[in-house]
Design a protein around this motif. Structure first.
Motif, PDB file in Angstrom:
ATOM      1  N   GLU A  89      11.792  40.526 -11.336  1.00  0.00           N
ATOM      2  CA  GLU A  89      10.273  40.662 -11.307  1.00  0.00           C
ATOM      3  C   GLU A  89       9.909  41.616 -12.231  1.00  0.00           C
ATOM      4  N   VAL A  90       8.866  41.579 -13.015  1.00  0.00           N
ATOM      5  CA  VAL A  90       8.536  42.591 -14.131  1.00  0.00           C
ATOM      6  C   VAL A  90       7.212  43.072 -13.770  1.00  0.00           C
ATOM      7  N   ASN A  91       6.427  42.997 -12.880  1.00  0.00           N
ATOM      8  CA  ASN A  91       5.209  43.595 -12.617  1.00  0.00           C
ATOM      9  C   ASN A  91       4.997  43.480 -10.833  1.00  0.00           C
ATOM     10  N   ALA A  92       3.767  44.283 -10.801  1.00  0.00           N
ATOM     11  CA  ALA A  92       3.496  44.468  -9.239  1.00  0.00           C
ATOM     12  C   ALA A  92       3.083  43.168  -8.629  1.00  0.00           C
ATOM     13  N   GLU A  93       2.712  42.039  -9.334  1.00  0.00           N
ATOM     14  CA  GLU A  93       2.372  40.782  -9.073  1.00  0.00           C
ATOM     15  C   GLU A  93       3.392  39.754  -8.812  1.00  0.00           C
ATOM     16  N   GLY A  94       4.675  40.387  -8.920  1.00  0.00           N
ATOM     17  CA  GLY A  94       5.797  39.385  -8.904  1.00  0.00           C
ATOM     18  C   GLY A  94       6.283  38.517  -9.977  1.00  0.00           C
ATOM     19  N   LEU A  95       5.834  38.842 -11.283  1.00  0.00           N
ATOM     20  CA  LEU A  95       5.923  38.165 -12.291  1.00  0.00           C
ATOM     21  C   LEU A  95       7.247  38.019 -12.561  1.00  0.00           C
ATOM     22  N   ARG A  96       7.800  36.812 -12.745  1.00  0.00           N
ATOM     23  CA  ARG A  96       9.414  36.951 -13.106  1.00  0.00           C
ATOM     24  C   ARG A  96       9.451  37.250 -14.766  1.00  0.00           C
ATOM     25  N   GLY A  97      10.636  37.742 -15.075  1.00  0.00           N
ATOM     26  CA  GLY A  97      10.710  38.039 -16.489  1.00  0.00           C
ATOM     27  C   GLY A  97      12.067  38.548 -16.815  1.00  0.00           C
ATOM     28  N   VAL A  98      12.342  39.357 -17.974  1.00  0.00           N
ATOM     29  CA  VAL A  98      13.837  39.804 -18.200  1.00  0.00           C
ATOM     30  C   VAL A  98      13.530  41.000 -18.764  1.00  0.00           C
ATOM     31  N   ARG A  99      14.372  42.009 -18.383  1.00  0.00           N
ATOM     32  CA  ARG A  99      14.257  43.484 -18.593  1.00  0.00           C
ATOM     33  C   ARG A  99      15.604  43.912 -19.282  1.00  0.00           C
ATOM     34  N   ALA A 100      15.515  45.122 -20.120  1.00  0.00           N
ATOM     35  CA  ALA A 100      16.592  45.360 -20.842  1.00  0.00           C
ATOM     36  C   ALA A 100      17.731  46.222 -19.631  1.00  0.00           C
ATOM     37  N   ARG A 101      18.907  46.044 -19.672  1.00  0.00           N
ATOM     38  CA  ARG A 101      20.007  46.739 -18.772  1.00  0.00           C
ATOM     39  C   ARG A 101      20.107  48.010 -19.371  1.00  0.00           C
ATOM     40  N   ARG A 102      19.768  48.322 -20.616  1.00  0.00           N
ATOM     41  CA  ARG A 102      20.315  49.798 -21.259  1.00  0.00           C
ATOM     42  C   ARG A 102      19.451  49.749 -22.310  1.00  0.00           C
ATOM     43  N   ASP A 103      19.459  51.073 -22.730  1.00  0.00           N
ATOM     44  CA  ASP A 103      18.534  51.366 -24.010  1.00  0.00           C
ATOM     45  C   ASP A 103      19.211  50.634 -25.147  1.00  0.00           C
ATOM     46  N   MET A 104      18.229  50.112 -25.930  1.00  0.00           N
ATOM     47  CA  MET A 104      18.637  49.052 -27.066  1.00  0.00           C
ATOM     48  C   MET A 104      18.055  49.663 -28.439  1.00  0.00           C
ATOM     49  N   LYS A 105      18.920  49.375 -29.491  1.00  0.00           N
ATOM     50  CA  LYS A 105      18.407  49.806 -30.866  1.00  0.00           C
ATOM     51  C   LYS A 105      17.901  48.786 -31.539  1.00  0.00           C
ATOM     52  N   LEU A 106      17.107  49.195 -32.492  1.00  0.00           N
ATOM     53  CA  LEU A 106      16.839  47.906 -33.553  1.00  0.00           C
ATOM     54  C   LEU A 106      17.937  46.977 -33.811  1.00  0.00           C
ATOM     55  N   HIS A 107      17.349  45.811 -33.747  1.00  0.00           N
ATOM     56  CA  HIS A 107      18.292  44.635 -34.219  1.00  0.00           C
ATOM     57  C   HIS A 107      19.543  44.273 -33.076  1.00  0.00           C
ATOM     58  N   GLN A 108      19.656  45.029 -32.247  1.00  0.00           N
ATOM     59  CA  GLN A 108      20.648  44.957 -31.257  1.00  0.00           C
ATOM     60  C   GLN A 108      20.368  43.721 -30.336  1.00  0.00           C
ATOM     61  N   VAL A 109      21.516  42.916 -30.157  1.00  0.00           N
ATOM     62  CA  VAL A 109      21.374  41.493 -29.484  1.00  0.00           C
ATOM     63  C   VAL A 109      21.254  41.851 -27.907  1.00  0.00           C
ATOM     64  N   ALA A 110      20.283  41.176 -27.289  1.00  0.00           N
ATOM     65  CA  ALA A 110      20.254  41.032 -26.061  1.00  0.00           C
ATOM     66  C   ALA A 110      20.784  39.974 -25.391  1.00  0.00           C
ATOM     67  N   VAL A 111      20.640  38.691 -26.149  1.00  0.00           N
ATOM     68  CA  VAL A 111      21.171  37.353 -25.538  1.00  0.00           C
ATOM     69  C   VAL A 111      21.712  36.646 -26.825  1.00  0.00           C
TER      70      VAL A 111
END
Length: 426
Positions: A91-113
């Motif tokens: 969940e990414v907001n108070a309304e329960g919207l599902r989404g994706v969050r960063a697990r750690r600080d990410m730098k420019l151009h760093q690959v998340a997936v």
């Protein structure tokens, strides 16, 4: 369900990749893809592939323990198959919207997936109907049961039938809440077309769905899969074409990223040289920050995003609905922008102000009445044909029309200030 908590509690996915049992052979997965370019193809597996396939039965995605939620299974499945996951789903907001969050600080151009090419589902050319895309995928599922089973974690990650709401699935008895007859009519046209395809009324698409899929397909299920490919598929250039042809592709996990307008999107999506698909940081991102990417320009205006994707945005300052701009429609990027309503803009005129005022006055309820209805105050039998708004979908419809009126009001007030300033100068 708080999927983010479950992901954290069960596994550190970076460690999981090392500790998990033997990976499913990508060559075998590729061998199970049987529909390509409209023809059935048979790919042979080597003896080594077969050995890996047999050994992988113990960690087949379908055998994962039931206590793992769909998001956890999806992330683990991608890791198993030589993908990279450096994010979490929840969940990414108070309304329960599902989404994706960063697990750690990410730098420019760093690959998340990094999603392996073999996990992508290639559909058809981008400009064919969503019904054709849906039938293409359903045929693929029907023809190759092994592939369908392997893709199980992806199917489980999609919104269940009855929970995805777009033009293909909106309930007709709630459309009057939109307070826009033309918009409601377009919804009905899309839904009627889907029903017509299913019953064989569009033989150039499919003559007999039951024979094609070798099973019965209900209208509700067909509408569901049509909505899925319409709202979740990505568009990329066709690797096999030299003429710039675009194709639609389903990308597991990447389609869980929510939309962010151009100035807010922190994630870009691209196809790598090896054919894999990457979600990368377009700017530095903080741990826990939601990862969002820009779907397309039409998502910036609430009537278009509601119609095609099933969401609206409460922006500050608000944007006019596409239908409220001159020559606007539900399908194309608005010809005019908010800059045209600024001082010196082509629409900063008394005639345009009058047009917007007449449009705002034409709605059967006011912005304040809509807001009161959303807060639970008052009864609106005469307008709604019912005593109250029921469910989140109807609330979204009412909020949409309230935000539409707000954008009209703010634009009219801006034009009034500009025109008054012009008079003062004279």
């Amino acid at each position: 369900m708080n999927w983010r908590t479950n992901v954290r509690e069960f596994f550190n996915l970076r460690c999981f990749k090392v500790a998990m049992m033997r990976k499913l052979s990508l060559q075998v997965v590729a061998a199970l893809l049987v529909i390509s370019g409209g023809a059935q193809v048979a790919l042979s597996a080597t003896a080594d592939d077969q050995e890996h396939a047999e050994a992988s039965q113990a960690n087949n995605p379908g055998k994962m323990p039931n206590f793992w939620d769909p998001a956890t299974r999806l992330l683990m499945w991608i890791q198993q198959n030589e993908g990279l996951v450096d994010c979490e789903v929840g969940e990414v907001n108070a309304e329960g919207l599902r989404g994706v969050r960063a697990r750690r600080d990410m730098k420019l151009h760093q690959v998340a997936v990094k999603l392996p090419k073999v996990m992508a589902i290639t559909l058809k050319e981008w400009n064919v109907t969503s019904e054709e895309h849906a039938l293409w995928m359903l045929k693929k599922k029907a023809v190759n049961k092994d592939w369908d089973k392997i893709m199980g974690p992806y199917w489980a990650s999609l919104p269940p039938q009855g929970t995805i709401h777009t033009k293909e699935t909106y309930p007709r008895d709630s459309l009057d809440l939109l307070q826009d007859g033309s918009m409601a009519a377009f919804v009905r046209v899309h839904q009627d077309f889907t029903a017509n395809v299913l019953r064989g009324g569009k033989p150039h698409i499919v003559k007999n769905v039951k024979e094609e899929l070798e099973r019965d397909l209900s209208l509700d299920e067909f509408r569901y899969w049509t909505a899925v490919v319409s709202a979740y598929a990505f568009t990329f250039p066709d690797e096999a074409s030299d003429d710039g042809k675009q194709i639609r592709i389903m990308l597991p996990l990447l389609d869980l990223l929510n939309h962010g307008n151009e100035g807010e999107a922190n994630i870009g999506i691209m196809r790598d040289e090896d054919g894999s698909y990457l979600a990368y940081a377009k700017r530095p991102i903080k741990k826990g920050e939601e990862l969002v990417h820009a779907y397309n320009k039409v998502c910036e205006r609430n009537d278009q995003s509601l119609f095609h994707y099933g969401f609206i945005q409460d922006l500050d300052p608000p944007l006019l609905s596409a239908l409220d701009t001159p020559n606007g429609n539900l399908y194309d990027t608005a010809e005019y922008t908010e800059a045209d309503y600024e001082e010196g803009g082509s629409l900063a005129t008394a005639d345009e102000k009058k047009r917007l005022e007449e449009l705002l006055a034409s709605f059967p309820t006011t912005e304040a009445e809509d807001e009161k209805l959303l807060s639970g105050g008052g009864w609106m039998d005469k307008v709604l044909g019912k005593s109250k708004v029921e469910g989140e979908l109807e609330r979204m419809f009412v909020k949409f029309r309230m935000l539409r009126k707000k954008a009209l009001r703010v634009t009219i007030e801006k034009l009034a200030r500009i025109l008054e300033g012009d008079k003062a100068e004279l």
